[in-house]
Design an enzyme around this catalytic site. Structure first.
Site, PDB file in Angstrom:
ATOM      1  N   ASP A   1      18.351 -33.552  -2.376  1.00 25.33           N
ATOM      2  CA  ASP A   1      19.112 -33.337  -3.626  1.00 25.33           C
ATOM      3  C   ASP A   1      20.604 -33.395  -3.328  1.00 25.33           C
ATOM      4  O   ASP A   1      21.018 -33.425  -2.170  1.00 25.33           O
ATOM      5  CB  ASP A   1      18.779 -31.944  -4.186  1.00 25.33           C
ATOM      6  CG  ASP A   1      19.002 -30.860  -3.135  1.00 25.33           C
ATOM      7  OD1 ASP A   1      18.055 -30.551  -2.401  1.00 25.33           O
ATOM      8  OD2 ASP A   1      20.136 -30.368  -3.007  1.00 25.33           O
TER       9      ASP A   1
ATOM     10  N   ASP B   1      22.641 -30.920  -4.193  1.00 20.14           N
ATOM     11  CA  ASP B   1      23.056 -29.538  -4.434  1.00 20.14           C
ATOM     12  C   ASP B   1      23.498 -29.427  -5.906  1.00 20.14           C
ATOM     13  O   ASP B   1      22.712 -29.788  -6.775  1.00 20.14           O
ATOM     14  CB  ASP B   1      24.141 -29.120  -3.434  1.00 20.14           C
ATOM     15  CG  ASP B   1      24.223 -27.610  -3.311  1.00 20.14           C
ATOM     16  OD1 ASP B   1      23.160 -26.968  -3.274  1.00 20.14           O
ATOM     17  OD2 ASP B   1      25.331 -27.072  -3.276  1.00 20.14           O
TER      18      ASP B   1
HETATM   19  N1  ADE Z   1      20.827 -27.775  -2.036  1.00 19.29           N
HETATM   20  C1  ADE Z   1      20.233 -27.035  -1.128  1.00 19.29           C
HETATM   21  N2  ADE Z   1      20.794 -25.865  -0.717  1.00 19.29           N
HETATM   22  C2  ADE Z   1      20.183 -25.117   0.228  1.00 19.29           C
HETATM   23  N3  ADE Z   1      19.022 -25.422   0.797  1.00 19.29           N
HETATM   24  C3  ADE Z   1      18.425 -26.554   0.424  1.00 19.29           C
HETATM   25  N4  ADE Z   1      17.283 -27.128   0.825  1.00 19.29           N
HETATM   26  C4  ADE Z   1      17.128 -28.279   0.137  1.00 19.29           C
HETATM   27  N5  ADE Z   1      18.173 -28.466  -0.715  1.00 19.29           N
HETATM   28  C5  ADE Z   1      18.996 -27.416  -0.551  1.00 19.29           C
END
Ligand code: ADE
Ligand SMILES: CSC[C@H]1O[C@H](OP(=O)(O)O)[C@H](O)[C@@H]1O
Length: 293
Positions: A213, A215
């Site tokens: 992703d 974030d």
């Molecule tokens: N955006 C994110 N922040 C923290 N841990 C994660 N693991 C997968 N995506 C994450």
């Protein structure tokens, strides 16, 4: 004591979405006790192409344990007791860069530790040690992982900084922007103190950070949610499995000790005078620091 110049034993720590290693031959789950408490689960012993392998699901089978409650010391100590020389950490992560799109495997080479409530050292009162974390990732393992990913046409990026946050909540927009301004490339909740403890235990360690992703900083993407992470991880599971299958034979034979010195990390680290050392703590450290005690 096992040396990384000889026959390796490869440990894989499986993160979110990775709770088994199907490819192993002669598989058996087996409990390994540690003086540092209970590891996340039993260890899965087996082999791959003649190489001894040990797998541990970081959050336990069924994903029972949140990132801050993983007993990282017990996990690393148990893997050391099982004879593991090299650890491949397979971890989901968020991306701070447009180019590191979901599906990219980042072989990170640096960490920033923003975790706050975890036991971060095997050592303590009665035996003080200060190891170097200047270069926290094993270059030999990193090279092998990069080459294996390239040979499989998996989108891979070598190098980058992994911001380890405490969690379990994801970051606020202000935090996400802050970490981007720090030039971090990816974010997760688990690689610290895992990498520090692996170094204290003189084990080679490298992370395959699988981007799931953006974030919450990206204007064109929704803020991260678990459902998105799992969806992307499911799509990447085959790549992760293929990567492990491809990299392990490459690690089979080695003529030299670790070029990064991971297997001698404690050579100049102990500072407590021999006559001031706590015998009980030294006993607990029989696996982690047995080579130098
Ligand atoms: N955006 C994110 N922040 C923290 N841990 C994660 N693991 C997968 N995506 C994450
Ligand atoms: C399941 S979403 C957040 C969770 O996923 C990552 O875990 P791991 O590093 O074990 O793959 C992240 O660090 C969080 O713990």
């Amino acid at each position: 004591m096992v040396s990384s110049a000889g026959k390796p034993v490869i440990g894989v720590i499986g993160g979110s979405g990775v709770y088994e290693l199907d490819a192993l031959a002669d598989k058996r789950w087996q409990r390994v006790d540690s003086p540092f408490g209970a590891p996340s689960d039993e260890l899965l012993f087996g082999s791959l192409d003649g190489v001894e392998m040990v797998f541990l699901p970081r959050h336990g089978r069924g994903h029972r344990i949140p990132p801050a409650e993983v007993n990282y010391r017990a996990n690393i100590d148990a893997l050391k007791r099982a004879g593991v020389t090299d650890i491949i950490s397979v971890s989901a992560c968020g991306s701070f860069e447009e180019e590191l799109a979901p599906g990219t495997f980042v072989i990170v080479d640096q960490f920033i530790d923003r975790t706050i409530d975890r036991k971060k050292s095997f050592f303590g009162t009665g035996l003080v040690a200060h190891i170097s974390m200047a270069h926290p990732v094993c270059p030999r393992l990193g090279d092998a992982l990069e080459a294996a990913a390239q040979s499989l046409d998996i989108p891979v990026h070598r190098g980058g900084t992994y911001l380890a946050m405490e969690g379990p909540q994801f970051s606020s927009l202000a935090e996400s922007r802050l970490y981007r301004s720090w030039d971090c490339q990816v974010i997760g909740m688990t690689n610290m103190p895992e990498a520090k403890l692996a170094r204290e235990a003189e084990m080679c360690y490298a992370t395959v950070a699988m981007v799931t992703d953006y974030d919450c900083w990206h204007p064109d993407h929704d803020a991260v949610e678990v459902a998105t992470i799992i969806e992307v991880l499911m799509k990447n599971a085959d790549n992760a499995r293929s990567l492990v299958k491809t990299v392990v034979p490459e690690l089979k034979q080695r003529d030299a000790a670790c070029p990064g010195g991971c297997d001698h990390a404690l050579d100049n680290a102990l500072i407590t005078a021999p006559d001031a050392r706590d015998p009980d703590l030294m006993k607990k450290l029989d696996a982690v620091a047995g080579r130098v005690l």
